[in-house]
Design an enzyme around this catalytic site. Structure first.
Site, PDB file in Angstrom:
ATOM      1  N   ASP A  37     -15.031   4.195  39.743  1.00 28.92           N
ATOM      2  CA  ASP A  37     -14.944   3.129  40.731  1.00 28.92           C
ATOM      3  C   ASP A  37     -13.520   4.373  42.130  1.00 28.92           C
ATOM      4  O   ASP A  37     -12.537   4.260  41.291  1.00 28.92           O
ATOM      5  CB  ASP A  37     -14.297   1.994  40.362  1.00 28.92           C
ATOM      6  N   ASN A  95     -18.971  -9.226  37.398  1.00 32.87           N
ATOM      7  CA  ASN A  95     -19.340 -10.079  38.747  1.00 32.87           C
ATOM      8  C   ASN A  95     -20.224 -10.464  38.616  1.00 32.87           C
ATOM      9  O   ASN A  95     -21.150  -9.723  38.832  1.00 32.87           O
ATOM     10  CB  ASN A  95     -18.388  -9.954  39.447  1.00 32.87           C
ATOM     11  N   GLY A 101     -17.156 -13.166  42.829  1.00 30.16           N
ATOM     12  CA  GLY A 101     -16.575 -12.347  44.394  1.00 30.16           C
ATOM     13  C   GLY A 101     -17.302 -10.799  44.123  1.00 30.16           C
ATOM     14  O   GLY A 101     -17.223  -9.926  44.473  1.00 30.16           O
ATOM     15  N   HIS A 106     -25.541  -4.717  42.768  1.00 30.17           N
ATOM     16  CA  HIS A 106     -26.480  -3.838  41.951  1.00 30.17           C
ATOM     17  C   HIS A 106     -25.914  -4.211  40.294  1.00 30.17           C
ATOM     18  O   HIS A 106     -24.372  -3.815  40.015  1.00 30.17           O
ATOM     19  CB  HIS A 106     -26.780  -2.671  42.638  1.00 30.17           C
ATOM     20  N   HIS A 108     -23.853  -3.840  37.571  1.00 27.37           N
ATOM     21  CA  HIS A 108     -22.641  -3.662  37.302  1.00 27.37           C
ATOM     22  C   HIS A 108     -21.673  -3.797  35.656  1.00 27.37           C
ATOM     23  O   HIS A 108     -21.904  -5.135  36.511  1.00 27.37           O
ATOM     24  CB  HIS A 108     -21.859  -2.549  37.721  1.00 27.37           C
ATOM     25  N   HIS A 110     -17.479  -3.362  34.781  1.00 25.07           N
ATOM     26  CA  HIS A 110     -16.376  -2.694  35.370  1.00 25.07           C
ATOM     27  C   HIS A 110     -15.732  -2.622  33.348  1.00 25.07           C
ATOM     28  O   HIS A 110     -15.877  -3.194  32.824  1.00 25.07           O
ATOM     29  CB  HIS A 110     -15.346  -3.124  35.648  1.00 25.07           C
TER      30      HIS A 110
HETATM   31  P1  AMP Z   1     -17.599  -5.897  42.424  1.00 24.03           P
HETATM   32  O1  AMP Z   1     -17.066  -6.714  42.995  1.00 24.03           O
HETATM   33  O2  AMP Z   1     -18.224  -5.951  40.717  1.00 24.03           O
HETATM   34  O3  AMP Z   1     -18.987  -6.580  42.824  1.00 24.03           O
HETATM   35  O4  AMP Z   1     -17.388  -4.458  42.161  1.00 24.03           O
HETATM   36  C1  AMP Z   1     -17.979  -3.557  42.921  1.00 24.03           C
HETATM   37  C2  AMP Z   1     -17.572  -2.345  42.803  1.00 24.03           C
HETATM   38  O5  AMP Z   1     -17.294  -1.007  43.403  1.00 24.03           O
HETATM   39  C3  AMP Z   1     -15.534  -2.548  43.122  1.00 24.03           C
HETATM   40  O6  AMP Z   1     -14.462  -2.177  42.792  1.00 24.03           O
HETATM   41  C4  AMP Z   1     -15.694  -1.065  44.485  1.00 24.03           C
HETATM   42  O7  AMP Z   1     -14.179  -0.503  44.172  1.00 24.03           O
HETATM   43  C5  AMP Z   1     -17.059   0.110  44.022  1.00 24.03           C
HETATM   44  N1  AMP Z   1     -17.202   0.611  44.232  1.00 24.03           N
HETATM   45  C6  AMP Z   1     -17.447   0.571  46.090  1.00 24.03           C
HETATM   46  N2  AMP Z   1     -17.976   1.666  46.337  1.00 24.03           N
HETATM   47  C7  AMP Z   1     -18.197   2.782  45.567  1.00 24.03           C
HETATM   48  C8  AMP Z   1     -18.554   3.802  45.601  1.00 24.03           C
HETATM   49  N3  AMP Z   1     -18.869   4.683  46.689  1.00 24.03           N
HETATM   50  N4  AMP Z   1     -18.427   4.535  44.909  1.00 24.03           N
HETATM   51  C9  AMP Z   1     -17.791   3.432  43.277  1.00 24.03           C
HETATM   52  N5  AMP Z   1     -17.267   2.760  43.418  1.00 24.03           N
HETATM   53  C10 AMP Z   1     -17.091   2.271  45.180  1.00 24.03           C
END
Ligand code: AMP
Length: 121
Positions: A37, A95, A101, A106, A108, A110
């Site tokens: 991340d 999420n 939030g 896409h 994913h 964490h």
């Molecule tokens: P969510 O709120 O569950 O959609 O989490 C999205 C996550 O993607 C957040 O923790 C961001 O820090 C992470 N994120 C966004 N852009 C990037 C990126 N280019 N490379 C790695 N992580 C990213």
């Protein structure tokens, strides 16, 4: 607004999968990809994403094949093993939608670890 029925091909993770944006790979399989991340909330913060075009967990469960689902679950545990976090413990979070939030539309999950995680959600 996140529309779980409409996949935005220009989202950040789609660009990472197409290698239009950089990422730090941790693990990769046929249907899944794990990378660090960019804004970690703990010493270990890795994202597992499906390679398929799914907006969120619900979309993935509704549309992905059994092979993709199995591959994704296996990718999580393989990544956990690579990160060597089983002894200390870790948290899995996905999420979905506005109230959770979700920022990137896409699917994913964490993986968060490396310190005591106080809040339960
Ligand atoms: P969510 O709120 O569950 O959609 O989490 C999205 C996550 O993607 C957040 O923790 C961001 O820090 C992470 N994120 C966004 N852009 C990037 C990126 N280019 N490379 C790695 N992580 C990213």
């Amino acid at each position: 607004m996140l529309d779980i029925n409409h996949y935005d091909k220009d989202n950040v993770f789609a660009k990472i999968l197409r290698k239009e944006l950089p990422s730090t790979k941790v693990y990769e399989s046929e249907y899944s990809y794990a990378f660090k991340d960019i804004n970690p909330v703990a010493p270990v913060h890795v994202l597992i994403i499906s390679k398929g075009e799914y907006t969120c967990f619900s979309d993935f469960m509704n549309k992905a094949s059994a092979e993709e689902k199995n591959d994704f679950l296996n990718a999580i545990i393989e990544t956990v093993r690579i990160l060597d976090i089983e002894d200390g413990g870790y948290r899995l979070v996905s999420n979905v939608g506005i109230d959770a939030g979700q920022e990137v539309p896409h699917f994913h999950v964490h993986i968060i670890a490396g310190r005591k995680l106080h809040a339960k959600c």
